[in-house]
Design an enzyme around this catalytic site. Structure first.
Site, PDB file in Angstrom:
ATOM      1  CG  HIS A 251      -1.940   1.082   1.199  1.00 36.98           C
ATOM      2  ND1 HIS A 251      -3.169   0.907   0.599  1.00 36.98           N
ATOM      3  CD2 HIS A 251      -1.926   2.353   1.679  1.00 36.98           C
ATOM      4  CE1 HIS A 251      -3.869   2.026   0.722  1.00 36.98           C
ATOM      5  NE2 HIS A 251      -3.124   2.920   1.373  1.00 36.98           N
TER       6      HIS A 251
ATOM      7  CB  THR B 238      -5.580  10.832 -11.473  1.00 38.29           C
ATOM      8  OG1 THR B 238      -4.463  10.679 -10.645  1.00 38.29           O
ATOM      9  CG2 THR B 238      -5.841   9.542 -12.204  1.00 38.29           C
TER      10      THR B 238
ATOM     11  CE  LYS C 109       0.529  -1.468  -5.394  1.00 39.96           C
ATOM     12  NZ  LYS C 109      -0.497  -1.214  -4.376  1.00 39.96           N
TER      13      LYS C 109
ATOM     14  NE  ARG D 226       1.948   3.819  -7.174  1.00 36.44           N
ATOM     15  CZ  ARG D 226       0.747   3.249  -7.097  1.00 36.44           C
ATOM     16  NH1 ARG D 226       0.227   2.960  -5.931  1.00 36.44           N
ATOM     17  NH2 ARG D 226       0.070   2.967  -8.186  1.00 36.44           N
TER      18      ARG D 226
ATOM     19  CG  ASP E 210       2.244   4.620 -10.502  1.00 37.07           C
ATOM     20  OD1 ASP E 210       3.012   4.993  -9.600  1.00 37.07           O
ATOM     21  OD2 ASP E 210       1.435   3.680 -10.360  1.00 37.07           O
TER      22      ASP E 210
ATOM     23  CD  GLU F 249       2.828   9.070   3.130  1.00 36.85           C
ATOM     24  OE1 GLU F 249       2.718   9.663   4.211  1.00 36.85           O
ATOM     25  OE2 GLU F 249       3.844   9.095   2.435  1.00 36.85           O
TER      26      GLU F 249
END
Length: 187
Positions: free
Chosen positions: A47, A109, A149, A123, A121, A49
């Site tokens: 997950h 987004t 993921k 990440r 993204d 933040e």
């Protein structure tokens, strides 16, 4: 990768009694929240933040309800939540608020992130493999809707994807459609 590892502590919560351990990777401090015996096969939620969703109850995303679902699931079935300090798909809180303002003016987004000079993204998940190796976890059942993921963990076998389906509301319908249609989320 240089990571500092904290001691393990107790975390009584609304969803049950957990153990926690922090992993400090540079300036980022990630958290493992776990319950039950840590075996080589584990139920896992990765997950990222989301202060607005996780702590403030924002209805613009599905992050808070996903985290709550995962904590309840782990409390009942055992496993771990790895809470990554990657606010706003890793663009930071300041930029996330600016992205929210762009979304208020009509951008979705992804468009908002691109307008601010970021990828859709930002990440990364290298520290997840470090954490799982620290616990000697080799196989997981992954609580996720995000196909990235599923494919990002090269040394960990994903046995099963456990979907997290959150009911849409009038504030996040567009957000969820973008995640599904443009980012390939399995909703």
């Amino acid at each position: 990768m240089q990571v500092k590892i904290s001691n393990i502590a107790n975390l009584p919560s609304l969803w049950g009694d957990f153990k926690i351990q922090a992993f400090k990777e540079g300036e980022k401090e990630h958290l493992c929240i776990f319950k039950g015996e840590i075996k080589d096969t584990l139920n896992l939620r990765i997950h990222s933040e989301c202060l607005t969703g996780d702590a403030l109850g924002s209805l613009k995303c599905d992050c808070g309800p996903q985290l709550q679902y995962a904590l309840k699931y782990i409390s009942e079935h055992g496993g771990m939540v790895i809470y990554l300090r990657q606010e706003g798909r890793n663009i930071g809180l300041f930029n996330k608020v600016n992205a929210y303002a762009l979304q208020d003016s009509g951008l979705d987004t992804i468009e908002a992130n691109l307008k601010l000079g970021f990828k859709a993204d930002e990440r990364t998940y290298e520290v997840v493999e470090f954490i799982l190796k620290h616990f000697n976890i080799k196989k997981i059942n992954l609580l996720t809707n995000n196909p990235i993921k599923l494919n990002t963990l090269t040394d960990i076998e994903v046995l099963e994807r456990l979907p997290i389906i959150i009911k849409a509301n009038s504030h996040n319908e567009g957000y969820l459609k973008v995640k599904q249609k443009q980012m390939g989320h399995l909703l």
